[in-house]
Design a protein around this motif. Structure first.
Motif, short mmCIF file in Angstrom:
data_model
loop_
_atom_site.label_atom_id
_atom_site.label_comp_id
_atom_site.label_asym_id
_atom_site.label_seq_id
_atom_site.Cartn_x
_atom_site.Cartn_y
_atom_site.Cartn_z
N SER A 106 38.67 43.90 39.85
CA SER A 106 39.04 43.82 40.93
C SER A 106 40.22 42.62 40.47
CB SER A 106 38.68 42.48 41.31
OG SER A 106 37.93 41.59 40.97
N LEU A 137 44.29 42.76 41.01
CA LEU A 137 45.44 42.60 41.63
C LEU A 137 47.17 42.30 40.43
CD1 LEU A 137 45.13 39.77 43.33
CD2 LEU A 137 44.17 38.71 41.97
N ILE A 187 43.59 46.47 45.43
CA ILE A 187 42.09 46.10 46.20
C ILE A 187 40.85 46.80 46.51
CG2 ILE A 187 41.24 43.82 46.01
CD1 ILE A 187 42.95 42.64 45.70
#
Lengths: 389, 287
Positions: free
Chosen positions: B25, B29, B240
């Protein structure tokens, strides 16, 4: 100022002259090339081997008949691709009399390519690949560690003796892993044992969870594994976390609990392994060695230090028997082949393929220590299949 | 495969997938918002694991050391963004790759100098030790369930922040048009610092959570980085949601492959990735 300069040059000139004379007068030093990993994942193993090697040669300094030892160190980084190039340079450029290395079996293959059939002695202080003292054996190649067959073969019989009929096998799918499982199977199946399942995982994956769930579902009498280093720690911890410890006995080649016990903690209790050494081994030489090593380096030695130490003993004893003269390479090889090494693991000799003929000890983890429970195989000689020596 | 074993493996796969999501993640991101390809993301995972091991041996408490490690990771993220990454916003991906590869070497050397090359293990915190009886002879470790729940919780917070808060709104706006956001008076510089630091912290937190389940060894960052990239590429770089779906797919596929076709289990996720890319070259959830 100019007088000072003249004086300084005079001193310098005299010193240079003096050094020149001394070096010309002394005999050439014996060049020991150390090819071990000092960086990367095997750095710790390489350092231990080198420290052991140097300790042995330091202890035996008085028996070398005045021969000086010069060390040439090369970092193999455990990268097989660079091994032939490094070995060539050790031979050609540095003209090493002895080459010690490596840790990793892949690197060993690369070094053997260059050193095989040459008259410079190569001593392997770890890599267990069967080929090194099997099909690729050579008069000048010695090993002071083990063949991958040695620690695992006796475990098949041990499993049968303990009454385990159905055993689950798991390891990584690479040389050492495959050879270890095959060696176990060899004695286990010969005695009537049944292999429930044999899993070869990709190296170096440590995703053990699915396999351990599968072991629980298959419910064998015991599990035999080969894992080492970080993977060994994780396997033993996962095995315990899934609640299998104490329910399905875990057996392995000794590397499962070698140098990894502290990190494994309580999870390792009861794990049974076979190896040619144990820290607590009750051999007088072992206690002596452990104290000497600790005094020198400030920590206690492991199996890798022992194997390096024994490589050092092999060199020292050979030089001693040849009265300090290693110029006749054939004599060096012949002398070394006949040695009995007074090792911390107990005395050992070299087989015809130049692999140690040594005891394999059965060890069980009790209170965080590999306790020797018996000798699993006495003076075990590797079969050296494919060796034409 | 029996039904019972199927369910155990299903849980294994989900649990592994959730951890993969947490690791991936941060990577996705940072890429999605800032366009920075951080190859040192795996090193941050390693940093988390080593720090939590170190503080756990010093303090004896997993909770304390987890909090300490996460705070250090966050500060480290701010520092790295301010000192290094900030210089790269107007450069191409090659420069970013060179810098972040260099960071891998630096972190590996620091690890070797500070903590040595011995492998280490972190004990499972006392309250979470033990297992829930699962089959006749095995139990499922409580810690793994806890770890999975933490991953779900963090995924939830991340989703909430990105889709429901002002910070999230700015992040989404910055993604689509950074000049406009800047023109509207938002300090995009500090926004980027925050995002990068959060990315680093997510990687480190994954390392912290994973520490009691795995061994702490040199090179642990690189192996995780590759899997992480597979996850992100399958899901679509920068998404995401894609990382979440990609991670669960990779977790499940590699778990079942491990049991059904063990010799191919590492390769199978790459084959899957190729198949996904053949159908959707930008990944499943690319924008």
């Amino acid at each position: 100022m100019s007088r000072m300069k003249t004086l300084a040059s005079a001193v310098l000139a005299t010193t240079l002259a003096a050094t020149a004379t001394t070096s010309a007068a002394a005999t050439d030093p014996v060049k020991v090339g150390v090819m071990l990993p000092f960086s990367g994942i095997y750095a710790q193993l390489g350092e231990a081997g080198r420290d052991g090697l140097k300790l042995a040669l330091k202890e035996k300094a008085a028996e070398l008949h005045g021969a000086d030892i010069e060390f040439i160190e090369m970092d193999t980084e455990a990268k097989p691709a660079r091994a032939p190039e490094l070995a060539s340079s050790m031979l050609g450029q540095h003209e090493a009399d002895f080459v010690i290395g490596p840790v990793h079996s892949g690197v060993a293959m690369g070094m053997i390519k260059v050193l095989r059939g040459k008259d410079t002695v190569m001593i392997i202080p770890n890599a267990g690949a069967a080929a090194a003292t099997g099909p690729l054996c050579s008069p000048n190649i010695f090993r002071t560690s083990f063949s991958s067959w040695q620690p695992s073969y006796p475990m098949g019989k041990i499993a049968l003796d303990k009454g385990y009929k159905d055993v689950y096998l798991i390891s990584w799918n690479y040389g050492m892993g495959r050879e270890s499982l095959e060696a176990f199977e060899e004695s286990f199946k010969a005695g009537g044992g049944n292999v429930v399942k044999k899993v070869l995982m990709p190296f170096p994956s440590t995703n053990f969870q699915p396999h351990i769930s599968d072991i629980a579902a298959q419910d064998p009498d015991a599990v035999f594994v080969f894992f080492a280093g970080g993977g060994a720690i994780k396997f033993v911890k996962d095995y315990d976390a899934m609640g299998l410890r104490g329910k399905i006995p875990l057996l392995g080649s000794g590397f499962l609990t070698e140098g990894t016990l502290e990190a494994q903690g309580e999870a390792a209790e009861g794990v049974i392994t076979g190896l040619h050494y144990a820290e607590q081994l009750d051999v007088p030489k072992n206690q002596e060695f452990r104290e000497a090593f600790n005094t020198e380096y400030g920590h206690y030695p492991d199996i890798y230090a022992v194997q390096g130490y024994d490589a050092g003993l092999a060199i020292a004893n050979t030089i001693n028997q040849l009265n300090g003269d290693v110029s006749d390479k054939q004599a060096v090889i012949d002398t070394m082949a006949k040695l009995t090494i007074n090792s911390p693991r107990g005395d050992f000799t070299f087989s015809r393929a130049h692999n140690p003929v040594q005891n394999i000890y059965l060890r069980e983890v009790k209170d965080g220590v590999n306790v020797v429970t018996s000798v699993a195989a006495e003076a075990l000689e590797d079969p050296a299949r494919g060796c034409k020596l | 495969m029996t039904t019972e074993l199927f369910f155990v493996q299903l849980i294994n796969g989900l649990q592994y997938g959730l951890l993969l999501f947490l690791i991936a993640s941060g990577l996705t991101l940072v890429f999605g918002v800032m366009g920075i390809l951080n190859l040192a993301h795996g090193s941050m995972y390693m940093v988390g694991a080593y720090l939590v091991w170190y503080f756990a041996t010093v303090t004896g408490s997993f909770t304390v050391s987890a909090v300490l490690s996460a705070i250090i990771a966050l500060s480290l993220g701010i520092l790295i963004e301010r000192v290094l990454i900030q210089r790269l916003y107007n450069r191409n991906h090659l420069d970013q790759v060179l810098l972040t590869i260099g960071m891998i070497f630096v972190f590996n050397s620091l690890q070797s100098i500070l903590f040595g090359n011995d492998p280490y293990g972190v004990a499972v915190p006392g309250a979470l030790d033990g297992g829930i009886p699962f089959t006749d002879n095995s139990s499922y470790p409580i810690y793994r369930i806890f770890a999975a729940l933490v991953c779900v919780a963090i995924a939830g917070v991340l989703y909430y922040v990105v889709s429901r808060t002002r910070l999230g709104m700015l992040i989404r706006a910055g993604e689509s048009n950074r000049e406009m956001v800047e023109a509207l008076g938002v300090n995009i510089k500090s926004l980027y610092t925050i995002v990068f630091a959060i990315g680093v912290m997510l990687a480190a937190v994954s390392g912290i959570i994973a520490a009691p389940m795995r061994s702490i060894v040199p090179g642990m960052g690189e192996s995780v980085l590759i899997t992480c990239f597979v996850v992100v590429v399958i899901g679509g770089m920068g998404s995401i949601k894609g990382a979440f779906v990609g991670a669960l797919l990779v977790g499940l596929i590699s778990t079942f492959a491990a049991v059904l076709i063990p010799s191919m289990s590492n390769m199978i996720i790459y084959i899957f990735m190729i198949l996904v890319l053949l159908v959707k070259p930008q990944g499943l959830f690319a924008k």
